[in-house]
Design a protein around this motif. Structure first.
Motif, PDB file in Angstrom:
ATOM      1  N   ARG A  63     -17.295  23.081  55.446  1.00 36.63           N
ATOM      2  CA  ARG A  63     -17.420  22.350  56.704  1.00 36.63           C
ATOM      3  C   ARG A  63     -16.554  23.027  57.764  1.00 36.63           C
ATOM      4  O   ARG A  63     -15.560  23.682  57.453  1.00 36.63           O
ATOM      5  CB  ARG A  63     -16.948  20.898  56.540  1.00 36.63           C
ATOM      6  CG  ARG A  63     -17.801  20.016  55.654  1.00 36.63           C
ATOM      7  CD  ARG A  63     -19.113  19.661  56.295  1.00 36.63           C
ATOM      8  NE  ARG A  63     -19.773  18.549  55.602  1.00 36.63           N
ATOM      9  CZ  ARG A  63     -21.024  18.178  55.827  1.00 36.63           C
ATOM     10  NH1 ARG A  63     -21.755  18.820  56.715  1.00 36.63           N
ATOM     11  NH2 ARG A  63     -21.544  17.169  55.172  1.00 36.63           N
ATOM     12  N   ASP A  75     -17.052  26.632  57.214  1.00 40.06           N
ATOM     13  CA  ASP A  75     -18.492  26.870  57.167  1.00 40.06           C
ATOM     14  C   ASP A  75     -18.835  28.216  57.784  1.00 40.06           C
ATOM     15  O   ASP A  75     -19.762  28.901  57.351  1.00 40.06           O
ATOM     16  CB  ASP A  75     -19.222  25.741  57.895  1.00 40.06           C
ATOM     17  CG  ASP A  75     -20.689  25.649  57.501  1.00 40.06           C
ATOM     18  OD1 ASP A  75     -21.011  25.878  56.320  1.00 40.06           O
ATOM     19  OD2 ASP A  75     -21.513  25.341  58.378  1.00 40.06           O
ATOM     20  N   SER A 109     -26.166  21.975  51.937  1.00 43.16           N
ATOM     21  CA  SER A 109     -26.088  20.777  52.775  1.00 43.16           C
ATOM     22  C   SER A 109     -25.459  19.682  51.916  1.00 43.16           C
ATOM     23  O   SER A 109     -26.139  19.092  51.070  1.00 43.16           O
ATOM     24  CB  SER A 109     -27.483  20.347  53.247  1.00 43.16           C
ATOM     25  OG  SER A 109     -28.071  21.344  54.044  1.00 43.16           O
ATOM     26  N   SER A 151     -12.635  25.465  51.554  1.00 48.78           N
ATOM     27  CA  SER A 151     -11.966  24.381  52.271  1.00 48.78           C
ATOM     28  C   SER A 151     -10.495  24.711  52.417  1.00 48.78           C
ATOM     29  O   SER A 151      -9.809  24.944  51.421  1.00 48.78           O
ATOM     30  CB  SER A 151     -12.125  23.059  51.514  1.00 48.78           C
ATOM     31  OG  SER A 151     -11.322  22.047  52.076  1.00 48.78           O
ATOM     32  N   SER A 206     -11.608  17.567  51.259  1.00 50.81           N
ATOM     33  CA  SER A 206     -12.775  16.911  51.839  1.00 50.81           C
ATOM     34  C   SER A 206     -13.604  16.234  50.745  1.00 50.81           C
ATOM     35  O   SER A 206     -14.036  16.890  49.798  1.00 50.81           O
ATOM     36  CB  SER A 206     -13.632  17.927  52.591  1.00 50.81           C
ATOM     37  OG  SER A 206     -14.731  17.285  53.206  1.00 50.81           O
ATOM     38  N   ASP A 241     -16.655  15.180  50.527  1.00 53.25           N
ATOM     39  CA  ASP A 241     -18.019  15.648  50.277  1.00 53.25           C
ATOM     40  C   ASP A 241     -18.026  16.968  49.516  1.00 53.25           C
ATOM     41  O   ASP A 241     -18.822  17.162  48.590  1.00 53.25           O
ATOM     42  CB  ASP A 241     -18.822  15.751  51.574  1.00 53.25           C
ATOM     43  CG  ASP A 241     -18.129  16.506  52.688  1.00 53.25           C
ATOM     44  OD1 ASP A 241     -16.978  16.952  52.490  1.00 53.25           O
ATOM     45  OD2 ASP A 241     -18.729  16.645  53.769  1.00 53.25           O
ATOM     46  N   THR A 259     -15.148  13.726  55.367  1.00 49.77           N
ATOM     47  CA  THR A 259     -16.539  13.305  55.535  1.00 49.77           C
ATOM     48  C   THR A 259     -17.176  13.133  54.174  1.00 49.77           C
ATOM     49  O   THR A 259     -16.705  13.642  53.160  1.00 49.77           O
ATOM     50  CB  THR A 259     -17.327  14.350  56.339  1.00 49.77           C
ATOM     51  OG1 THR A 259     -17.164  15.643  55.723  1.00 49.77           O
ATOM     52  CG2 THR A 259     -16.842  14.413  57.773  1.00 49.77           C
TER      53      THR A 259
END
Length: 347
Positions: free
Chosen positions: A51, A55, A77, A99, A104, A106, A346
């Motif tokens: 993310r 990302d 995704s 990360s 995170s 997710d 998230t």
């Protein structure tokens, strides 16, 4: 720097990057040991989960994997797992989760799920012992040290280098193209300072910026747009050079500033046609990279030439300085951008 010393953390962390990169290069053997495990498993393709700034690092890794390893690669995704509960068969797949914080939810869920479904999982993170690192089978510590500024700088460039060293070692390389990057990073920061200062003066009042690049440098364009948006609150959008010509160029006019990442190699060469078009539409072009002197532009920010596959590690440094300078010139404090926290959770 402003009188209130705003942006001091971001400025300090930008300046730390040559030392951070040097420290990571000194630990290349640790990454090589992870790469050997990957090579032994002979994955049939790779997936990357990330993310934000990570990302963009994952996008860079996608190019590395497809070009250097000749393996198909894709960006995950996370919501297909976290929101929709998708459970595809991942036997023989390499999943790299990127990360900075390793926290995170997710990405943690994606990594845990992928490991259960047969993937070889690697966590690339700046937080040893993080939940993400514990969830993955293998881990790469980027070793950038604590990052106090909200906007990621040293963790981003260190992540790029860690990913490069990992992919290069999987193909049997010895990091030759990365060997001098710490010194070149120092040269980049010193050598681009005057051009960055001039760009800050020129673009202080601009409101609309497009960033663009091709190949490996598409990741730099994406990261530059994020930095400009989160620190200077600019309406900044990133496009690959090819995608820019497929429609968005219609929105380019005399009020648009275009930050074009153009380093020596196939990607930079492919940008010449793109810049011819945006110049014809009246855009003010700022060229950044080792091939900046070869393209039409109003301003240029030089970067030392390297192998194309490691150029993004240097390209991003003056882009970070530009975001810092514009934020301060516009009266902001990039260490405390409105509405943002260092770790975004998230699902």
């Amino acid at each position: 720097m402003t009188s209130s010393d705003g942006g001091k953390h971001m400025a300090a962390e930008i300046a730390e990057q040559p030392a951070v990169l040097g420290g990571l290069l000194a630990r290349r053997a640790e990454i090589t040991s992870v790469a050997e495990r990957v090579r032994d498993r002979r994955p049939r393709f790779a997936l990357l989960a990330a993310r934000g700034s990570s990302d963009h690092a994952a996008l860079y890794a996608k190019y590395l994997i497809e070009v250097l390893l000749q393996l198909p690669a894709g960006l995950v995704s996370p919501s297909t797992t976290t929101l929709y509960g998708a459970q595809p068969d991942l036997a023989g797949v390499l999943l790299v989760s990127v990360s900075q914080s390793g926290g995170s939810p997710d990405l943690l869920e994606v990594t845990e799920s992928a490991r259960r479904r047969g993937a070889l999982t690697i966590a690339v993170t700046n937080t040893p012992g993080s939940p993400l690192e514990q969830a993955a089978e293998l881990a790469v510590d980027i070793g950038a040290g604590t990052e106090l500024a909200v906007a990621a700088t040293k963790t981003y460039s260190a992540t790029l280098l860690a990913l490069y060293l990992l992919v290069d070692a999987v193909r049997g390389g010895r990091g030759e193209h990365a060997a001098g990057l710490a010194e070149l990073a120092a040269q980049t920061l010193d050598g681009s300072a005057a051009a960055v200062a001039e760009a800050v003066r020129r673009y202080r009042f601009v409101e609309r910026v497009i960033t663009t690049g091709r190949g490996y440098s598409a990741a730099t364009a994406a990261e530059a747009a994020l930095k400009l948006a989160e620190t200077s609150y600019l309406a900044a959008r990133a496009y690959s050079g090819a995608d820019l010509l497929h429609g968005p160029v219609a929105a380019v006019d005399e009020e648009t500033a275009v930050l074009a990442v153009t380093s020596a190699g196939h990607g930079g060469a492919a940008m010449r046609e793109v810049l011819d078009v945006v110049r014809q539409r009246g855009a003010d072009v700022l060229a950044l990279g080792s091939a900046a002197d070869t393209v039409p532009a109003a301003l240029r920010i030089p970067v030392p030439e390297t192998a194309e596959e490691v150029a993004p590690i240097l390209e991003v440094l003056p882009a970070q300085r530009l975001a810092l300078g514009l934020a301060l010139a516009r009266g902001g404090d990039p260490d405390h951008p409105r509405g943002l926290r260092k770790v975004t959770r998230t699902r």
